[in-house]
Scaffold this active site. Structure first.
Site, PDB file in Angstrom:
ATOM      1  N   ASP A  71       0.811  -1.211   0.000  1.00 14.91           N
ATOM      2  CA  ASP A  71       0.000   0.000   0.000  1.00 14.91           C
ATOM      3  C   ASP A  71       0.855   1.277   0.000  1.00 14.91           C
ATOM      4  O   ASP A  71       0.701   2.135   0.858  1.00 14.91           O
ATOM      5  CB  ASP A  71      -0.906  -0.062   1.243  1.00 14.91           C
ATOM      6  CG  ASP A  71      -1.924   1.053   1.279  1.00 14.91           C
ATOM      7  OD1 ASP A  71      -2.432   1.428   0.215  1.00 14.91           O
ATOM      8  OD2 ASP A  71      -2.198   1.554   2.389  1.00 14.91           O
ATOM      9  N   ASN A  82       7.115  -6.713   6.937  1.00 18.84           N
ATOM     10  CA  ASN A  82       5.827  -6.119   7.305  1.00 18.84           C
ATOM     11  C   ASN A  82       4.706  -6.930   6.670  1.00 18.84           C
ATOM     12  O   ASN A  82       4.696  -7.155   5.461  1.00 18.84           O
ATOM     13  CB  ASN A  82       5.702  -4.680   6.812  1.00 18.84           C
ATOM     14  CG  ASN A  82       4.336  -4.091   7.163  1.00 18.84           C
ATOM     15  OD1 ASN A  82       4.064  -3.820   8.328  1.00 18.84           O
ATOM     16  ND2 ASN A  82       3.463  -3.933   6.181  1.00 18.84           N
ATOM     17  N   GLU A  83       3.782  -7.340   7.510  1.00 19.18           N
ATOM     18  CA  GLU A  83       2.564  -8.023   7.089  1.00 19.18           C
ATOM     19  C   GLU A  83       2.774  -9.147   6.098  1.00 19.18           C
ATOM     20  O   GLU A  83       2.175  -9.166   5.018  1.00 19.18           O
ATOM     21  CB  GLU A  83       1.534  -7.014   6.580  1.00 19.18           C
ATOM     22  CG  GLU A  83       1.144  -6.034   7.652  1.00 19.18           C
ATOM     23  CD  GLU A  83      -0.254  -5.448   7.486  1.00 19.18           C
ATOM     24  OE1 GLU A  83      -0.786  -5.484   6.363  1.00 19.18           O
ATOM     25  OE2 GLU A  83      -0.806  -4.982   8.492  1.00 19.18           O
ATOM     26  N   ASN A 127      -0.023  -5.054  13.834  1.00 22.80           N
ATOM     27  CA  ASN A 127      -0.765  -4.062  13.052  1.00 22.80           C
ATOM     28  C   ASN A 127      -2.243  -4.393  13.226  1.00 22.80           C
ATOM     29  O   ASN A 127      -2.674  -5.488  12.844  1.00 22.80           O
ATOM     30  CB  ASN A 127      -0.401  -4.160  11.563  1.00 22.80           C
ATOM     31  CG  ASN A 127       1.055  -3.802  11.285  1.00 22.80           C
ATOM     32  OD1 ASN A 127       1.780  -3.388  12.182  1.00 22.80           O
ATOM     33  ND2 ASN A 127       1.482  -3.955  10.051  1.00 22.80           N
ATOM     34  N   TYR A 137      -6.465  -3.084  13.023  1.00 24.25           N
ATOM     35  CA  TYR A 137      -7.393  -2.078  12.477  1.00 24.25           C
ATOM     36  C   TYR A 137      -8.834  -2.302  12.921  1.00 24.25           C
ATOM     37  O   TYR A 137      -9.757  -2.088  12.145  1.00 24.25           O
ATOM     38  CB  TYR A 137      -7.270  -2.050  10.951  1.00 24.25           C
ATOM     39  CG  TYR A 137      -5.987  -1.362  10.524  1.00 24.25           C
ATOM     40  CD1 TYR A 137      -5.902   0.028  10.503  1.00 24.25           C
ATOM     41  CD2 TYR A 137      -4.851  -2.088  10.209  1.00 24.25           C
ATOM     42  CE1 TYR A 137      -4.717   0.676  10.148  1.00 24.25           C
ATOM     43  CE2 TYR A 137      -3.661  -1.455   9.857  1.00 24.25           C
ATOM     44  CZ  TYR A 137      -3.607  -0.076   9.828  1.00 24.25           C
ATOM     45  OH  TYR A 137      -2.438   0.567   9.484  1.00 24.25           O
ATOM     46  N   TYR A 171     -10.894  -1.400   9.394  1.00 27.18           N
ATOM     47  CA  TYR A 171     -11.153  -2.458   8.407  1.00 27.18           C
ATOM     48  C   TYR A 171     -12.153  -3.486   8.940  1.00 27.18           C
ATOM     49  O   TYR A 171     -12.730  -4.242   8.159  1.00 27.18           O
ATOM     50  CB  TYR A 171      -9.850  -3.131   7.977  1.00 27.18           C
ATOM     51  CG  TYR A 171      -8.969  -2.211   7.142  1.00 27.18           C
ATOM     52  CD1 TYR A 171      -9.451  -1.632   5.970  1.00 27.18           C
ATOM     53  CD2 TYR A 171      -7.673  -1.900   7.538  1.00 27.18           C
ATOM     54  CE1 TYR A 171      -8.666  -0.781   5.208  1.00 27.18           C
ATOM     55  CE2 TYR A 171      -6.877  -1.050   6.782  1.00 27.18           C
ATOM     56  CZ  TYR A 171      -7.384  -0.485   5.615  1.00 27.18           C
ATOM     57  OH  TYR A 171      -6.599   0.364   4.871  1.00 27.18           O
ATOM     58  N   GLU A 211       0.899  -0.635  14.120  1.00 24.48           N
ATOM     59  CA  GLU A 211      -0.013   0.141  13.253  1.00 24.48           C
ATOM     60  C   GLU A 211      -1.409   0.125  13.847  1.00 24.48           C
ATOM     61  O   GLU A 211      -1.883  -0.930  14.289  1.00 24.48           O
ATOM     62  CB  GLU A 211      -0.106  -0.463  11.839  1.00 24.48           C
ATOM     63  CG  GLU A 211       1.072  -0.202  10.957  1.00 24.48           C
ATOM     64  CD  GLU A 211       0.882  -0.709   9.524  1.00 24.48           C
ATOM     65  OE1 GLU A 211      -0.276  -0.844   9.077  1.00 24.48           O
ATOM     66  OE2 GLU A 211       1.903  -0.973   8.881  1.00 24.48           O
ATOM     67  N   TRP A 253      -0.514   4.619  12.607  1.00 27.23           N
ATOM     68  CA  TRP A 253      -0.392   4.573  11.151  1.00 27.23           C
ATOM     69  C   TRP A 253      -1.232   5.695  10.594  1.00 27.23           C
ATOM     70  O   TRP A 253      -2.417   5.690  10.761  1.00 27.23           O
ATOM     71  CB  TRP A 253      -0.865   3.227  10.587  1.00 27.23           C
ATOM     72  CG  TRP A 253      -0.509   3.094   9.141  1.00 27.23           C
ATOM     73  CD1 TRP A 253      -1.357   3.220   8.075  1.00 27.23           C
ATOM     74  CD2 TRP A 253       0.793   2.830   8.606  1.00 27.23           C
ATOM     75  NE1 TRP A 253      -0.664   3.056   6.901  1.00 27.23           N
ATOM     76  CE2 TRP A 253       0.662   2.821   7.204  1.00 27.23           C
ATOM     77  CE3 TRP A 253       2.054   2.622   9.183  1.00 27.23           C
ATOM     78  CZ2 TRP A 253       1.746   2.605   6.355  1.00 27.23           C
ATOM     79  CZ3 TRP A 253       3.112   2.403   8.342  1.00 27.23           C
ATOM     80  CH2 TRP A 253       2.959   2.392   6.939  1.00 27.23           C
ATOM     81  N   LYS A 308      -4.384   8.085   6.274  1.00 23.76           N
ATOM     82  CA  LYS A 308      -4.314   7.798   7.712  1.00 23.76           C
ATOM     83  C   LYS A 308      -3.291   8.679   8.427  1.00 23.76           C
ATOM     84  O   LYS A 308      -3.045   8.506   9.622  1.00 23.76           O
ATOM     85  CB  LYS A 308      -4.000   6.324   7.946  1.00 23.76           C
ATOM     86  CG  LYS A 308      -5.147   5.418   7.502  1.00 23.76           C
ATOM     87  CD  LYS A 308      -5.036   4.005   8.002  1.00 23.76           C
ATOM     88  CE  LYS A 308      -6.115   3.147   7.392  1.00 23.76           C
ATOM     89  NZ  LYS A 308      -5.965   2.953   5.932  1.00 23.76           N
TER      90      LYS A 308
END
Ligand code: GCB
Length: 618
Positions: free
Chosen positions: A180, A421-422, A489, A491, A495, A527, A572, A592
């Site tokens: 992203d 990351n992720e 991370n 959300y 999300y 995040e 984030w 964000k």
């Protein structure tokens, strides 16, 4: 592309060596530096015919381009161009360097690059966010201009890190990045020529620090080349000016020394010492190199991160190198402004999401007292597309890890390595539902192999720092096993459970406790956040308003205040940033940021300032 040296059109390209980027070019009595950034020639190679047509012998019909600078937003029509392009510069090399070794160092070429000097192949480098250097002394022409040619290619490929064009991946972007942020291309950092003495030169310095009571303990590993077997180490600063003579064995010397009444490095007191290595004598050295470093330790318990034996909380952000028109290029005024704004909100740390940043960021953090989580470019790893691709990415991630540790190991500001990351599995819901299919189980075990392998490698290369990776919501808990501190991370409230604050809080609470109870390790929220359109307001909870973003961040900080094992909160993001085009990214932007892309504060920035200068934990 392979990581090994390659031949093309009967030319041989050496593979870049992480050791060659260990020491940033430095101007001193034995070394010289020439910054050759500026306006270069530029030509897109849309049909990939440049090598066959020998463009390395001189670019014709070229445009002008700024270096550093991503190429995407400098010329109209190039925004989405991610193929191959060529850069060229002609320059003299100072005659005074004639008896030296001469290197070229490219700060960052996204993604794969090859280099020629005066039409002769020099070397190649794969990976977009780390420097590389090559010895070019034997290719220099004296008394005339030298042509430097760099071919840069940024195709989005599934077997690269970061990856793109992943069939069945979780992103449907244009361009097809599997992450992203916008896949900016080109020479985005400075390019230097620099000289080192030919007779003998310092190749690497590794400083590790500790303390006992008021005595600082320094262990300095010096590596050199050339015929010299003696040196002197000088430590200077805070009332100390100490010489320690030493002898090399097999081109290495491990020097241990004490610093009486040491001033320890911390965000509150970023005390730095100058560590200078002299080859031969101090009075007339064959080579010399000075580092700034701080004496500090970083350790973890089951609930805390300890800096110099004292608990420390990491307050800050995930960031990006991103600014209009510059793209991902080094923009020093923006960097200085960002540190100033981070101080303004009371932050003391950030993560270099999702790739290592340019060197100036780390030097400034050392001096300003910021704690950095230094992240490799291994963002968006997947484990479902076959052994070959998985292993290729693993090899590149490991290479980037070697490079970043080689480059950044002496910065006191760097407290952790984030190896990815992720990384993700395709069926993220499976973990929550406890219904893991055989195919998912295979992804989980492949992922575990890669992540544990990378964390083990990081520990082997540098046992003195925290090792972890930023884990995706819904990712397998099994992957967290080898993290020193668990980076999450999350959300909830964006999300998932969007608009349902009570549910979001309850899920966040529950999952944090569950993970802590399973692993008994400190947790850092690496995040969390919400998109907010600057200037959009509402009287009730409405997504995309500044109020919603502020309320969500406030809720997360409240939850963190109630947990003794939370050691860090990274929002984030620090600032809005450009992404590929996707239906969730209006105007190609992730919103964000608590600051806009132009660094104007949203309401959340003021909230942070109140909270982080207040008496709360977070
Ligand atoms: C994430 C990613 C980050 C994205 C962010 C988002 O989890 O790590 O790169 O930008 O979510 O805003 O979706």
């Amino acid at each position: 592309m392979s990581l090994g040296a390659t031949k093309s059109h009967a030319q041989e390209f050496a593979q870049a060596n992480p050791k060659d980027i260990a020491l940033y070019p430095q101007q001193n009595v034995c070394r010289n530096v020439l910054d050759i950034s500026g306006i270069w020639k530029f030509k897109k190679d849309v049909k990939n015919t440049g090598e066959a047509e020998q463009w390395f012998n001189g670019l014709t019909d070229a445009e002008q381009i700024a270096v550093p600078g991503s190429w995407n937003d400098q010329h109209e029509g190039d925004h989405n161009y991610l193929g191959t392009a060529w850069y060229e510069l002609e320059t003299n090399v100072p005659e005074a360097w004639k008896n030296d070794n001469i290197y070229i160092r490219v700060g960052s070429a996204v993604y794969f690059s090859k280099m020629w000097i005066n039409g002769i192949a020099v070397g190649q480098h794969e990976g977009g966010h780390l420097p590389f250097a090559f010895l070019i002394s034997d290719k220099i022409k004296w008394g005339e201009k030298n042509r430097i040619t760099i071919e840069v290619e940024n195709e989005l490929k599934p077997d690269r890190i970061p990856n793109g064009n992943v069939q069945g991946g979780s992103f449907s972007n244009f361009p097809a990045s599997n992450y992203d942020f916008f896949p900016y291309a080109g020479l985005s950092r400075k390019v230097f020529l620099y000289s080192t003495p030919k007779k003998a030169a310092i190749k690497d310095i590794t400083v590790q620090t500790d303390f006992e009571g008021s005595t600082g303990k320094l262990s300095v590993l010096v590596e050199k080349e050339g015929a010299i077997n003696k040196g002197v180490l000088n430590i200077k600063g805070h009332g100390v000016n100490k010489d320690v003579p030493f002898t090399f064995r097999n081109h290495q010397a491990e020097v241990k020394t004490d610093i009486p009444n040491v001033e320890l490095w911390s965000p509150k007191n970023p005390a730095l010492y100058e560590v200078t290595v002299y080859l031969g004598s101090k009075k007339s050295p064959l080579d010399v190199y000075t580092l700034e470093t701080g004496v500090r330790t970083i350790k973890v318990t089951s609930t805390q991160v300890l800096l110099n034996g004292e608990p420390i909380l990491l307050k800050g952000f995930g960031k990006h190198e991103d600014f209009p028109i510059y793209g991902r290029a080094t923009t020093l005024p923006v960097m200085v402004k960002d540190y100033s704004l981070m101080k303004w909100v009371g932050a003391n740390s950030y993560r270099t999401s999702h790739y290592p940043y340019s060197e100036e960021y780390y030097t400034m953090a050392d001096r300003e007292g910021f704690l950095i989580i230094d992240e490799t470019p291994a963002v968006g790893l997947v484990f479902f597309d076959g052994d070959e691709a998985i292993q290729k990415r693993h090899a590149q991630a490991e290479f980037a890890l070697k490079e970043v540790i080689s480059r950044d190991k002496n910065h006191p500001s760097v407290v952790a390595w984030s190896v990815a990351n992720e990384p993700s599995i395709r069926d993220l819901a499976a973990t929550f539902q406890g219904k893991i299919s055989e195919a998912t189980q295979k992804e989980v075990s492949e992922g575990r192999k890669t992540l544990s392998g990378l964390m083990k490698k990081a520990k082997e290369l540098d046992p003195t720092r925290i090792t972890s990776f930023a884990s995706v919501m819904g990712g397998p808990y099994d992957w967290l096993t080898d993290c020193d501190v668990i980076f999450l991370n999350r959300y909830y409230g964006w999300y998932t459970n969007v608009g349902y604050f009570d549910q979001a809080r309850a899920y966040l609470n529950g999952e944090l406790d569950k993970i802590y109870n399973q692993f008994k390790k400190p947790i850092l929220l690496s995040e969390f956040g919400a998109d907010a359109i600057a200037g959009s307001h509402g009287t009730e909870d409405e997504i995309f308003t500044e109020e919603y973003q502020k309320k969500l961040i406030n809720m997360y900080l409240d939850v963190a205040n109630s947990k003794e094992y939370i050691v860090g909160m990274h929002i984030w993001n620090f600032a809005d940033f450009r992404t590929a085009q996707a239906i969730m990214r209006v105007d190609g932007m992730n919103l964000k940021g608590v600051f806009t892309q132009n660094r104007r504060p949203k309401m959340a920035a003021h909230l942070l300032r109140e909270r982080w200068f207040g008496t709360n934990k977070f």
